[in-house]
Design a protein around this motif. Sequence first.
Motif, PDB file in Angstrom:
ATOM      1  N   UNK A  49       0.775  -1.224   0.000  1.00 27.40           N
ATOM      2  CA  UNK A  49       0.000   0.000   0.000  1.00 27.40           C
ATOM      3  C   UNK A  49       0.803   1.268   0.000  1.00 27.40           C
ATOM      4  N   UNK A  91      -5.767   3.104   3.975  1.00 28.87           N
ATOM      5  CA  UNK A  91      -6.094   1.674   4.019  1.00 28.87           C
ATOM      6  C   UNK A  91      -4.830   0.933   4.397  1.00 28.87           C
ATOM      7  N   UNK A  92      -4.833   0.226   5.491  1.00 28.74           N
ATOM      8  CA  UNK A  92      -3.615  -0.443   5.933  1.00 28.74           C
ATOM      9  C   UNK A  92      -3.518  -1.841   5.320  1.00 28.74           C
ATOM     10  N   UNK A  94      -1.983  -4.574   6.084  1.00 24.40           N
ATOM     11  CA  UNK A  94      -2.082  -5.768   6.927  1.00 24.40           C
ATOM     12  C   UNK A  94      -3.540  -6.137   7.213  1.00 24.40           C
ATOM     13  N   UNK A 143      -5.122  -9.771   6.281  1.00 21.09           N
ATOM     14  CA  UNK A 143      -5.781 -10.637   7.259  1.00 21.09           C
ATOM     15  C   UNK A 143      -7.207 -10.961   6.832  1.00 21.09           C
ATOM     16  N   UNK A 144      -7.868  -9.982   6.240  1.00 19.73           N
ATOM     17  CA  UNK A 144      -9.220 -10.222   5.723  1.00 19.73           C
ATOM     18  C   UNK A 144      -9.192 -11.326   4.668  1.00 19.73           C
ATOM     19  N   UNK A 161       3.282 -14.390   8.182  1.00 21.28           N
ATOM     20  CA  UNK A 161       3.275 -13.128   7.437  1.00 21.28           C
ATOM     21  C   UNK A 161       4.662 -12.518   7.432  1.00 21.28           C
ATOM     22  N   UNK A 162       5.112 -12.133   6.255  1.00 16.90           N
ATOM     23  CA  UNK A 162       6.412 -11.469   6.089  1.00 16.90           C
ATOM     24  C   UNK A 162       6.168  -9.976   5.895  1.00 16.90           C
ATOM     25  N   UNK A 180       5.486  -7.697   8.301  1.00 15.54           N
ATOM     26  CA  UNK A 180       4.833  -7.049   9.447  1.00 15.54           C
ATOM     27  C   UNK A 180       5.759  -7.129  10.659  1.00 15.54           C
ATOM     28  N   UNK A 181       5.327  -6.556  11.769  1.00 17.89           N
ATOM     29  CA  UNK A 181       6.126  -6.575  12.994  1.00 17.89           C
ATOM     30  C   UNK A 181       6.053  -7.978  13.596  1.00 17.89           C
ATOM     31  N   UNK A 239       2.859   0.768  10.987  1.00 19.62           N
ATOM     32  CA  UNK A 239       1.899   0.377   9.947  1.00 19.62           C
ATOM     33  C   UNK A 239       2.743  -0.192   8.807  1.00 19.62           C
ATOM     34  N   UNK A 240       2.794  -1.519   8.663  1.00 19.55           N
ATOM     35  CA  UNK A 240       3.672  -2.099   7.630  1.00 19.55           C
ATOM     36  C   UNK A 240       3.233  -1.669   6.225  1.00 19.55           C
TER      37      UNK A 240
END
Lengths: 373, 373
Positions: free
Chosen positions: B119, B134-135, B137, B141-142, B217-218, B220-221, B230-231
């Motif tokens: 994004x 719009x984030x 991550x 996840x959705x 997940x790659x 993200x934190x 916010x990745x």
Amino acid sequence: MDRNGRGRCSTDPFRLTEYEGALWGRGASASKGPALCWLHVLEAFKQRGDEPPVNLRLIFDTAAEVGSPGLPSLLRERRRALLRDVEFVCATVGQRVGKRLCACHAARGLCYFHLTVAGAERDAHSGACGGVMHEPLGDLLFLLDSLHGKGGRIAVPELLEDVVQATADEETSYSRMELEMEDMRRHAGNANLLSGESKTRLLMQRWRMPTITLHGIEGAFSEPGGRPVIPRAVVGKFSVRLVPNQRCERVARGVRRHVAAAWQQRASPNSMTLHLTAAVEPWIESAGTKHFQASLRALKLVAPVVEPETGRLGGAVPGAPVLQALTGRSVVVLPLGGARDTARGHNEHITLFDYMQGHRIVAAYMQEIANMK
Amino acid sequence: MDRNGRGRCSTDPFRLTEYEGALWGRGASASKGPALCWLHVLEAFKQRGDEPPVNLRLIFDTAAEVGSPGLPSLLRERRRALLRDVEFVCATVGQRVGKRLCACHAARGLCYFHLTVAGAERDAHSGACGGVMHEPLGDLLFLLDSLHGKGGRIAVPELLEDVVQATADEETSYSRMELEMEDMRRHAGNANLLSGESKTRLLMQRWRMPTITLHGIEGAFSEPGGRPVIPRAVVGKFSVRLVPNQRCERVARGVRRHVAAAWQQRASPNSMTLHLTAAVEPWIESAGTKHFQASLRALKLVAPVVEPETGRLGGAVPGAPVLQALTGRSVVVLPLGGARDTARGHNEHITLFDYMQGHRIVAAYMQEIANMK
């Protein structure tokens, strides 16, 4: 900054480097640079053999990034020694959003959560065990996804309550702010802002609307490439940004209730725990106090051609609500850094112009406070 | 094994260590240990000055863990040199599930996916930018959560099609398998098996039902502690285990269609891409071939007191469907490792008993094949 971030910076973030008219390094803009402005101004008075125009008591909060967990109790315990006779509170944290100098009278708060789902004693292989058990990561993603509803809206009702309604004056003040949407897009590194081209909507979303951000997952496969692992236990990290008049306790209760209900719906035999790991109350004051007006005059003294702006902070300032409550005095935040400093991120910097101007703002603020007395 | 795993092992996984009656190290059970059995048996024949009873052609596949992307084309190209005159194919991979020795005639396949949502140009701070965009991550996840429906069931219809229906005989064979549910719980490291106490259900879920596993997940934190990031872009890793008669192409098409539909429903301005990074077809053969019966006789020769079992593998054997197709001959898998070896995981090992017995199984198999001719 996380250790891994080091490699993604153009300069060593732990070594201050000057180039292209800016100072680069972690803390340059948030907030070692601004803190130095105070010390340098005091040093200048000393070198000239002058007394500063006001008495100062400086508090350096080095744990703001993790919500300053010890600050409230420390200030409460040392209240007599540290906060006696305090008449005005000023924090030089945060970054300006628009082009003009800005004084802030509000900041969002923060509730940071760790949500753990654990199912097994050890990681398993999806060939051997895929289909055999309830996988914790699937449960966690279900819970995290449940925090937002259709269209990405917050799905926890308590998080939409207690929000101070915007007055017409407030909305007008947003629209008057000198802010290029293109700058904001650059700041966010994102071409698709939720606000579209509405400046008012953008600022309201950033300053006075609560949000939930999902930060990441610990315990799952996070490296490049592929690995057929079924993680045994996973921790989801997410946070809520609170706005006036929300309270951490009520927000945390709402999140707990929501997650517990979603968990019951999931009917998983895995174990789930939710921990609130950081809590900072939001902070708001009137922009009409004499203290705030004096702050604006100080900014006008430094940059006399245009009117300074009044704004808010999207981030949390742990000290602001605590000092407000313990002193009973007015708090003002003067952000000395600029919008593009990527504060607390990679390649953090402060322009030499902002850094030098920061010294002038601090000196002018002290002078304006002295003039009030 | 990922590098990070090294620290979680009791011994150095890259140095073979013998203790407590087992050989510990990466590959001990999957599948360097079993591969050595073939070489040692050949060496024994040589030392005795005897000819082996059959001609062998050994193929070592060192990329099975990533789906052996080059194996099909290599074998196809070198078909004449490598596969000419091949009459029987035997693979000593995988681990037994039950207590008795076992010959396998089927394995699940694998489609491994990387799902990317991007994004922004860089990571942002949730204080400054939470609520502004719009984030990615949240979008990811959705999408990942949409792969499963109510009760954790697969929500992609194409993944439930083409599954070979179990015959009554097959179900009976599962119930006859000597398997303690407690052992299976230990193997999975999980007290709550989806099958409850039904052995038949457990084995069917593990061997003949497709599943989707979310691996992680790659981007993200993923570290301990909290960080308000916010990745900017995140990659979800998930895989489908395919069963006979499913085909990778059709499964990938179904996943693509489902993710595209979910993405449309999300209506996010971020960018989404889905990559199939590994694809292994499932493999199945009749357990009634002369070759399979000879394999069972070999096992009976090694452990004569009880009948050997016929089983399947939950994991993927990239070579099996390819060699089956290219040679037109029957393939059998003889797992030499035991259920508790934690193969491909942490603390991988093979018991000295299984390792020595593996040599006997390989020698007996060669003899039984020679007897057929």
